[in-house]
Design an enzyme around this catalytic site. Sequence first.
Site, mmCIF file in Angstrom:
data_model
loop_
_atom_site.group_PDB
_atom_site.id
_atom_site.type_symbol
_atom_site.label_atom_id
_atom_site.label_comp_id
_atom_site.label_asym_id
_atom_site.label_seq_id
_atom_site.Cartn_x
_atom_site.Cartn_y
_atom_site.Cartn_z
ATOM 1 N N HIS A 127 0.909 -1.331 -0.281
ATOM 2 C CA HIS A 127 0.219 -0.353 -0.184
ATOM 3 C C HIS A 127 0.564 0.677 0.186
ATOM 4 C CE1 HIS A 127 -3.640 2.844 0.749
ATOM 5 N NE2 HIS A 127 -2.517 3.297 1.729
ATOM 6 N N GLU A 128 1.880 2.061 0.542
ATOM 7 C CA GLU A 128 2.388 2.572 1.783
ATOM 8 C C GLU A 128 3.512 3.213 -0.369
ATOM 9 O OE1 GLU A 128 1.541 4.283 2.982
ATOM 10 O OE2 GLU A 128 0.806 2.805 4.546
ATOM 11 N N HIS A 175 1.536 4.165 -3.311
ATOM 12 C CA HIS A 175 1.850 6.019 -2.790
ATOM 13 C C HIS A 175 2.757 6.526 -3.626
ATOM 14 C CE1 HIS A 175 -1.443 6.590 -0.234
ATOM 15 N NE2 HIS A 175 -1.019 6.003 0.542
ATOM 16 N N HIS A 180 3.090 9.062 -6.442
ATOM 17 C CA HIS A 180 3.971 9.953 -7.021
ATOM 18 C C HIS A 180 5.093 10.409 -7.833
ATOM 19 C CE1 HIS A 180 7.198 12.884 -4.291
ATOM 20 N NE2 HIS A 180 6.583 13.648 -5.356
#
Length: 230
Positions: free
Chosen positions: A100-101, A104, A108
């Site tokens: 999940h991270e 991100h 980006h």
Amino acid sequence: MFFPIDTTIVYLIPAILLTLFAQAKVKSAFAKYSQVRTQNGYTGNQVAEKLLREQGIYDVDVELTGGKLSDHYDPRSKKVRLSSDIYNGSSVASVSVAAHEVGHAIQHAQGYSQLKLRNAIFPLARLGSSMAWIFIIAGLIFAEGGYTMMNIGIVLFSMAVLFQIITLPVEFNASSRAVNLLDSSGVIVANEKVGAKKVLNAAALTYVAAMATAVAQLVRLIALRNRRHR
């Protein structure tokens, strides 16, 4: 001395109940799937490194951070920070959070519009949430100019509400990316995909609850202003 009952508190009750439900779901999902080790045995750290490199992202580092479930992606320093249980763990829960991270970080790198918007309004949201209550309390205390002060407070708080609303699609998109990446990269096998979805859906529900709480609080502030300055 008699103090009037603040009946506007009822606006918060549904959001509070949703928050309690979300917390219970997260606790239950993590407790269950933290005990289910993935068949391929990747740790959260290894998963994050693997997925980043497979996506051609080489300028993002993976770091161990303190706290429990303090995992996050820092766009300023370009670091995926994972708590100890996630960084070192090889459970379905650990690899799901790590992915999940990474989701991100990919957002980006690809210039995902919703993430850019969220990052842009974050300073305003932080300022609004910290300053709003000064004006709200002043508006409740002072009769002269109180209506104006409460309106300023409501506008400031609205920035924090907007941030919570924009956060939802960002988090759901990161979770969707995470499940797809875990599956396509071979980190998890078919029967583990259900568990990954449950963990990430439970985590996403906490953001829904946060948004609901913010919106309910905004409605409550508007009701307080209207009642105070009829």
